[in-house]
Enzyme design. Structure first.
Site, short mmCIF file in Angstrom:
data_model
loop_
_atom_site.label_atom_id
_atom_site.label_comp_id
_atom_site.label_asym_id
_atom_site.label_seq_id
_atom_site.Cartn_x
_atom_site.Cartn_y
_atom_site.Cartn_z
N LEU A 8 24.58 49.17 0.98
CA LEU A 8 25.35 50.39 0.81
C LEU A 8 26.48 50.11 -0.17
O LEU A 8 26.96 48.99 -0.26
CB LEU A 8 25.94 50.87 2.15
CG LEU A 8 24.97 51.39 3.21
CD1 LEU A 8 25.74 51.75 4.47
CD2 LEU A 8 24.21 52.60 2.71
N ASP A 9 26.89 51.15 -0.87
CA ASP A 9 28.04 51.00 -1.76
C ASP A 9 29.28 50.66 -0.94
O ASP A 9 29.38 50.96 0.24
CB ASP A 9 28.29 52.28 -2.55
CG ASP A 9 27.14 52.60 -3.49
OD1 ASP A 9 26.40 51.66 -3.83
OD2 ASP A 9 27.00 53.78 -3.87
N ARG A 10 30.24 50.04 -1.60
CA ARG A 10 31.49 49.66 -0.94
C ARG A 10 32.18 50.87 -0.31
O ARG A 10 32.69 50.80 0.80
CB ARG A 10 32.42 48.99 -1.96
CG ARG A 10 33.74 48.51 -1.37
CD ARG A 10 34.70 48.09 -2.48
NE ARG A 10 35.92 47.52 -1.93
CZ ARG A 10 36.30 46.28 -2.07
NH1 ARG A 10 35.55 45.44 -2.73
NH2 ARG A 10 37.43 45.85 -1.54
N SER A 49 30.77 53.76 0.55
CA SER A 49 29.92 54.50 1.48
C SER A 49 30.09 53.97 2.89
O SER A 49 30.62 52.88 3.12
CB SER A 49 28.45 54.40 1.06
OG SER A 49 28.27 54.87 -0.26
N ARG A 92 24.20 59.17 -5.65
CA ARG A 92 25.38 59.63 -6.38
C ARG A 92 25.01 60.19 -7.74
O ARG A 92 25.54 61.23 -8.17
CB ARG A 92 26.37 58.46 -6.51
CG ARG A 92 26.92 57.97 -5.18
CD ARG A 92 27.62 56.63 -5.28
NE ARG A 92 28.79 56.69 -6.15
CZ ARG A 92 29.60 55.66 -6.37
NH1 ARG A 92 29.34 54.49 -5.78
NH2 ARG A 92 30.63 55.78 -7.16
#
Length: 460
Positions: free
Chosen positions: A214-216, A218, A338
């Protein structure tokens, strides 16, 4: 004799003289501070006169052992980079063999001198290193932490364990908060993979491993594998090759039920209430030569691209210029959701300044009048009480990213690994009674809960 005694007393009184210290603009009398405590040193055995040449070099070549080779041989389980770092800092020392350096006291240790890694060892040479070189080999599973010295304290371990939603012999499921990096690098010391290796091993020799990211910024469900077999199955499950069928229909049906659902708050509303986005992605390098950016690939196909598919569904009306949508990725590309929201739908995610900075600059963050979908009457956004609007919600000046991995369905990997290892299973056995598919739902972080409460009156 009197003069000698007088000199001794004068030196003692001078050393014990009080010193004036100033702290917070207040002067006080105190004793002199003690000097730095000597570093704890570990002495290696004297270098032997006879060695087996094949331990260091070929048996036919003349034996010439350097200091760094001797340390690497003696500390075989310590990474070579750690040993080299001790040399770079001047922490590796050797007894001074010069007769002028030696004192007459046999019980007193000979003076030490710093040595370089290329110093050739001689018979009887004795090396001293700090005990820190031994501490670095306590546990190899902490080597993933970039600093090499970071270890989570009791509070961090307790915090990470509170994030665990589910645990069995095969998988570990956490509810990741925003701003917690998943994969670490040199400037990142508190990444989830590094801390989990120490805090979430639960008595095993190896900690859990990443199977997706996961993105930082998110939040939401974060899945990790706990064994080599489960990690291999999960990596296959989230890869593009899982389309191939296996010999087990039950396993294939469970894999077909795998679902990922993200909830996001976007600026604006898609033209169609639901649909499928098929927009391949490619990676480009910006003009600064350092920053990478993901974009929708050019139809000409000149640049390398990857297939990216996302299903979406609008959850409710547009309120305050925003709307909630549900995203189901069918492929796992970097920043896929995104980019698809910002470029394919034209509705960037709230808080995504990397791909939606232009829309954020035009979007007025204030309560506005919208129309209720049921009655057609004006609907005014309710402001929360207190200072909740400052916690990154939709009403704050700088909202956080509103992207949350809410729901995950996947096969019960622990059950199927038992079935595959044991062969045919009786229908009344404990293994057969376990569920074939597991479902997890992660609650939203606080900033998204505030936004949800503000705008969820007419969500479907």
């Amino acid at each position: 004799m009197r003069a000698t005694k007088f000199n001794f007393l004068s030196r003692a009184s001078a050393s014990a003289a009080p010193v004036i210290r100033v702290s917070n603009n207040i002067a006080r009398l105190g004793t002199t501070k003690e000097g730095p405590k000597p570093r704890q040193l570990l002495s290696l055995p004297p270098f032997p006169a006879q060695l087996i040449p094949s331990l260091f070099r070929g048996s036919d070549a003349p034996l010439r052992v350097t200091a760094v080779s001797w340390l690497k041989h003696y500390f075989a389980d310590v990474p070579g980079s750690v040993i080299q770092l001790h040399f770079n800092k001047g922490l590796v020392q050797m007894e001074c063999s010069n007769p002028r350096c030696l004192s007459g006291d046999e019980n007193k240790m000979a003076p030490l001198r710093k040595i370089s890694p290329n110093v050739v060892m001689e018979a009887g040479s004795k090396i001293y290193v700090p005990v820190s070189i031994v501490e670095s080999r306590i546990s190899k599973r902490f080597d993933t932490i970039p600093s090499g010295t970071l270890y989570p304290n009791a509070d961090e371990i307790e915090y990470l364990q509170r994030l665990v939603m589910y645990k069995d012999s095969a998988i570990l499921v956490l509810n990741k908060p925003p701003k917690l990096p998943v994969k670490g690098n040199l400037p990142v010391h508190n990444s989830l993979d590094a801390l989990a290796a120490a805090a979430l091993s639960y008595g095993r020799d190896d900690g859990p491993k990443l199977v997706h990211r996961l993105d930082r910024e998110s939040s939401g469900i974060h899945l990790m594998g706990r064994s080599k077999e489960s990690i291999a199955q999960l990596l296959w499950l989230f890869s593009d090759t899982r389309k191939a069928k296996t010999s087990s229909k039950t396993w294939d049906d469970a894999c077909a039920a795998t679902t990922q659902k993200f909830w996001a708050l976007v600026i604006g509303s898609p033209k169609e209430k639901e649909g499928v986005i098929r927009a391949p992605l490619s990676k480009v390098l910006l003009s600064d030569g350092k920053t990478e950016r993901i974009i929708i690939a050019d139809p000409s196909g000149i640049e390398a691209s990857q297939e990216a598919i996302t299903e979406y569904r609008v959850l409710g009306p547009t309120i305050n210029g925003c709307s909630w949508i549900e995203l189901c990725p069918r492929t796992g590309r970097k920043h896929q959701l995104r980019v698809h929201c910002a470029e394919a739908l034209g509705t960037p995610i709230v808080g995504d300044y990397k791909y939606g900075w232009y829309m954020h600059s035009k979007w007025k963050q204030m309560p506005r009048v919208d129309v209720e979908p049921t009655s057609g009457k004006p609907y005014k956004l309710r402001r929360p009480e207190g200072l909740d609007v400052q916690k990154g919600s939709v009403l704050s000046k700088v909202p956080l990213l509103h992207l949350h991995f809410r729901e995950l369905m996947l096969p019960n990997v622990a059950k199927f690994l038992e079935v595959f290892s044991e062969g045919p299973v009786d229908k009344h056995s404990t293994v057969a009674t376990k569920k074939d598919v597991l479902r997890f739902v992660a609650p939203m972080p606080s900033h998204m809960k505030i936004s949800w409460n503000l705008m969820s009156s007419y969500l479907v």
